[in-house]
Design a protein around this motif. Structure first.
Motif, PDB file in Angstrom:
ATOM      1  N   CYS A 283       0.813  -1.218   0.000  1.00 16.66           N
ATOM      2  CA  CYS A 283       0.000   0.000   0.000  1.00 16.66           C
ATOM      3  C   CYS A 283       0.843   1.263   0.000  1.00 16.66           C
ATOM      4  N   HIS A 284       2.193   1.095   0.052  1.00 23.32           N
ATOM      5  CA  HIS A 284       3.116   2.236   0.122  1.00 23.32           C
ATOM      6  C   HIS A 284       2.743   3.145   1.300  1.00 23.32           C
ATOM      7  N   CYS A 285       2.467   2.512   2.436  1.00 24.75           N
ATOM      8  CA  CYS A 285       1.992   3.254   3.602  1.00 24.75           C
ATOM      9  C   CYS A 285       2.641   2.687   4.864  1.00 24.75           C
TER      10      CYS A 285
ATOM     11  N   LYS B 220       2.789   0.994   8.533  1.00 22.89           N
ATOM     12  CA  LYS B 220       1.950   0.066   9.287  1.00 22.89           C
ATOM     13  C   LYS B 220       2.665  -0.330  10.573  1.00 22.89           C
TER      14      LYS B 220
ATOM     15  N   GLN C 106      -2.765   0.004   9.615  1.00 18.39           N
ATOM     16  CA  GLN C 106      -2.198   1.085   8.810  1.00 18.39           C
ATOM     17  C   GLN C 106      -2.202   2.385   9.603  1.00 18.39           C
TER      18      GLN C 106
ATOM     19  N   GLY D  71      -1.505   6.717   9.646  1.00 15.55           N
ATOM     20  CA  GLY D  71      -1.607   7.861   8.746  1.00 15.55           C
ATOM     21  C   GLY D  71      -2.603   7.588   7.647  1.00 15.55           C
ATOM     22  N   LEU D  72      -3.907   7.301   8.033  1.00 19.08           N
ATOM     23  CA  LEU D  72      -4.908   6.853   7.085  1.00 19.08           C
ATOM     24  C   LEU D  72      -4.982   7.787   5.873  1.00 19.08           C
ATOM     25  N   THR D  73      -4.993   7.184   4.716  1.00 23.18           N
ATOM     26  CA  THR D  73      -5.032   7.964   3.483  1.00 23.18           C
ATOM     27  C   THR D  73      -6.319   8.774   3.428  1.00 23.18           C
ATOM     28  N   ASN D  74      -6.212  10.057   3.124  1.00 24.44           N
ATOM     29  CA  ASN D  74      -7.346  10.954   2.924  1.00 24.44           C
ATOM     30  C   ASN D  74      -8.083  11.298   4.216  1.00 24.44           C
TER      31      ASN D  74
ATOM     32  N   GLU E 265     -12.480  13.210   6.057  1.00 26.39           N
ATOM     33  CA  GLU E 265     -11.952  12.331   5.016  1.00 26.39           C
ATOM     34  C   GLU E 265     -12.351  12.909   3.666  1.00 26.39           C
TER      35      GLU E 265
ATOM     36  N   ASN F 186     -10.880  13.468  -0.741  1.00 27.24           N
ATOM     37  CA  ASN F 186      -9.896  13.294  -1.802  1.00 27.24           C
ATOM     38  C   ASN F 186     -10.397  14.033  -3.033  1.00 27.24           C
TER      39      ASN F 186
ATOM     40  N   GLN G 206     -15.928   9.487  -0.803  1.00 30.20           N
ATOM     41  CA  GLN G 206     -15.218   8.654   0.157  1.00 30.20           C
ATOM     42  C   GLN G 206     -16.194   7.699   0.853  1.00 30.20           C
TER      43      GLN G 206
END
Length: 724
Positions: A244-246, A248, A258, A260-263, A274, A276, A281
């Motif tokens: 996920c390039h994140c 964890k 995970q 730093g949750l995306t968005n 949330e 984007n 979302q």
């Protein structure tokens, strides 16, 4: 006294001393006493040679067997032995001093040979000045931390070189192995030969062979992406995941989470968002989840097709479709079930709207099904009489308020009170649908319902034929043998007038016609009775005269009930005795007659023989149907018959007794030495039931009902009771 002249030209060296003792003898002993600590003892002793004392200052011999070559010289003093160089012996500038607790030097001590120490050595420094290597050799054993303010070095477990710095824990000293690598460095910092290059404004990503740091981009911590590692119990893991390039983490061998949750953003301390850009979302909370195709979840999202934000419930795979609920104060209150029905979580409790916050319109495409309920309207209760739950209501006053109907009413009913009854607030009055009404008598399903002329506010079963007069309120929904609260269908069966046209005149008069005398004769009024010698049918009523009235007025049932007597004697005298039956689980009955209405709360009886024990007794009155209408209840002898004489006891409940046939009843669980009561003349009381034995569930307690015996007239002794 001179040993020899100073100007001896260096001759005659190594001579014996001028003070010479030829013989010392066997040691130990003093040769010269420099300071006698007990001189009085010395001068009082023959030859002035007493035994020496511990506090004497002396030069002596502590080894010797009488041979001059075996002598060992000793020096002693009470406080200390000091050595001075170039000093008068000022007590301060000594270079060596021995006390009872310490051998101390104020000058450099040089060891040209070895130094063996059995105890501990304390020093500010050790310096070797001789040629060649210098070493310390010692045994080893577990070391304890140094004392406060001290440091320690020594050989600990397995001979390892260990230190304790400033009373800290004992740790091993770091060493270089044969390859020059640092080893054995537990709990200590490694001191490198020179300070390695550090990272400035960035994080180290590794260490070079010379100890210098590999530095990343300034102000950025750089970690290579990797696949998810396996969790380790009692440890936390952090990595950048390559899928996920994140970032964890795994906490204590748990589930990978995970960071730093995306968005998802905190725009301020109290707001979580949330977004984007223009992309909708979705936020999901799972009840169960095996994978992306097998789950049960709650979803908060946006429907791009219909342009609605929504709260949804989804299921996939083996998951079960669940409903949505509204939860308040620890419980579900409203739900949308899995069949998409909106409903309250508990039956017949929740409202939609309030009297002051109402729905404007309610639209139904097919029907509104109230099941066992009704359509109602709110009308304020009349402040004096008001309304009663499940009774009929009509309007009164201006502005109109609700009040229960009277027995004289034949119309004007607005509905049945289903809630809010009383003299305050507003009554909810059912005008259509099903409602529970109080009926004044038996009912038959399908019969018509009208206003009761017997009991105010009640409904009345008017029969299966449509009534020819009076307001028809609806139809009965169930068949019942007597009066009670039963369901009716409001408005069912009501018919409009069957007249052929508008009435233009009444009794030859037009306009607002008011009935006048002579409009009708008695014969024209269906069911009317003449005023002379009338014959009444149904349930006629009349005003109730005062209790003291002595006129030709009609006596109503209420008047008859008011003609009460103050007291009832079951027999006119008390001349003999009546015993309780001692047969287990039995009661005894005597027939007695009441000739007037009697309101009673107590009974008085005479105890001829006392029973001040825990045996239980019960006495009472039964009506002609065998029902107990008054009794004292199971009572211990300590309260019922503790002593002889007259006793007055309360019934368990007050009773209203009309005239008629009754039975005096006695029962006990006593088998011997039981209480005995007073009765009338022996064998002289006329009755239809004399000393009749009846079975009961438990002796000492009268049952609610009993099978009455057939009348059998006899003369016997009847219990003397005063019922009042």
């Amino acid at each position: 006294m001179a040993s020899k002249t100073n100007a001896d030209a260096g001759l005659l060296t190594n001579l014996k001393g001028r003070l010479n003792f030829c013989c010392v003898g066997t040691a130990p002993g003093h040769i010269i006493t420099l300071s006698d600590s007990n001189f009085q003892k010395t001068i009082a002793t023959s030859n002035n040679r007493p035994f020496n004392d511990a506090n004497d200052a002396f030069i002596g011999a502590d080894q010797g067997d009488g041979s001059p070559v075996q002598i060992g010289i000793s020096f002693g003093a009470p406080i200390s032995l000091s050595n001075y160089i170039g000093n008068v012996g000022d007590g301060t500038n000594w270079l060596e001093r021995l006390t009872s607790g310490l051998k101390e030097f104020k000058t450099t001590v040089q060891m040209d040979g070895g130094l063996n120490v059995a105890g501990t050595v304390q020093a500010s420094s050790f310096v070797t000045v001789g040629p060649g290597a210098w070493s310390v050799q010692a045994g080893f054993a577990p070391l304890s931390p140094a004392a406060t303010g001290k440091s320690l070095i020594g050989f600990g477990t397995s001979g390892k070189l260990q230190v304790s710095e400033n009373s800290g824990a004992v740790v091993e000293v770091a060493k270089l192995d044969v390859n020059g690598n640092v080893t054995e460095n537990a709990n200590t910092a490694t001191q490198l030969a020179q300070l390695p290059t550090q990272c400035s404004g960035s994080f180290a990503t590794g260490i070079q062979a010379n100890g210098n740091a590999n530095c990343g981009t300034a102000s950025v911590m750089q970690l290579a992406e990797t696949t998810a590692p396996t969790g380790i119990p009692n440890y936390g893991l952090f990595w950048f995941d390559s899928s996920c390039h994140c970032p964890k983490v795994i906490s204590n061998n748990g589930q990978a989470v995970q960071l730093g949750l995306t968005n998802v953003f905190n725009t301020d301390a109290n707001t979580l968002e949330e977004y984007n850009g223009a992309t909708p979302q979705t936020f999901s909370v799972y009840g169960t989840r095996t994978d992306a195709s097998n789950y049960e979840r709650l979803r908060l999202s946006y429907d791009s097709t219909d342009s609605y934000f929504f709260l949804g419930s989804d299921a996939a795979g083996t998951g079960t479709q669940r409903g949505l609920g509204f939860w308040m104060q620890g419980s579900l209150r409203w739900v949308i079930d899995s069949a998409f029905n909106l409903k309250p979580w508990s039956d017949n409790i929740k409202d939609v709207g309030t009297p002051t916050l109402r729905l404007k319109h309610l639209y139904a495409g097919t029907y509104v099904d109230t099941t066992t309920g009704a359509l109602a309207t709110d009308i304020p209760n009349a402040a004096t009489t008001g309304t009663t739950l499940n009774k009929l209501a009509k309007l009164t006053g201006a502005p109109s308020t609700a009040v229960i109907t009277a027995t004289s009413d034949t119309g004007g009913v607005v509905g049945v009170v289903v809630d809010g009854a009383g003299i305050a607030q507003s009554a909810q009055i059912a005008r259509a649908g099903q409602a529970i009404c109080v009926f004044d008598g038996a009912t038959t399903a399908g019969d018509y319902v009208q206003i009761s002329s017997i009991t105010a506010g009640d409904c009345h079963d008017a029969g299966s034929g449509y009534p020819t007069s009076g307001q028809v309120l609806g139809m009965v929904l169930s068949t019942n043998a007597g009066a009670g609260n039963y369901a009716m269908l409001i408005g069912a069966g009501a018919q409009a007038s069957s007249g052929s046209g508008a009435v233009t005149s009444v009794f030859g008069r037009t306009g607002s016609v008011t009935a006048a005398s002579g409009d009708y004769s008695v014969g024209q009024v269906t069911g009317a009775a003449p005023s002379a010698s009338p014959t009444f049918t149904g349930t006629p009523s009349a005003p109730t005269p005062a209790a003291s009235d002595n006129s030709t007025k009609l006596a109503t049932t209420a008047y008859v009930q008011s003609q009460t007597c103050p007291i009832w004697f079951t027999t006119p005298n008390a001349a003999s005795t009546v015993s309780f039956t001692t047969t287990a689980n039995k009661a005894t009955l005597w027939g007695v007659v009441l000739y007037c209405n009697l309101s009673t709360t107590q009974i008085t009886y005479d105890v001829a023989t006392a029973d001040n024990t825990a045996n239980t007794y019960d006495i009472g009155i039964m009506n002609s149907a065998g029902t107990v209408v008054a009794h004292i209840g199971s009572t211990a002898g300590t309260a019922f018959s503790a002593s002889t004489g007259w006793k007055t006891v309360n019934w368990t409940a007050s009773a209203q007794l009309p005239p008629g046939k009754y039975y005096a009843a006695l029962t006990t669980n006593c088998t011997t030495a039981c209480a005995v009561l007073e009765g009338g003349n022996s064998g002289a009381g006329l009755t239809y039931a004399g000393n009749i034995s009846e079975s009961v569930t438990a002796g000492g307690t009268l049952p609610a009902t009993i099978t009455v015996p057939s009348d059998s007239y006899t003369a016997t002794t009847i219990p003397s009771f005063s019922i009042h």
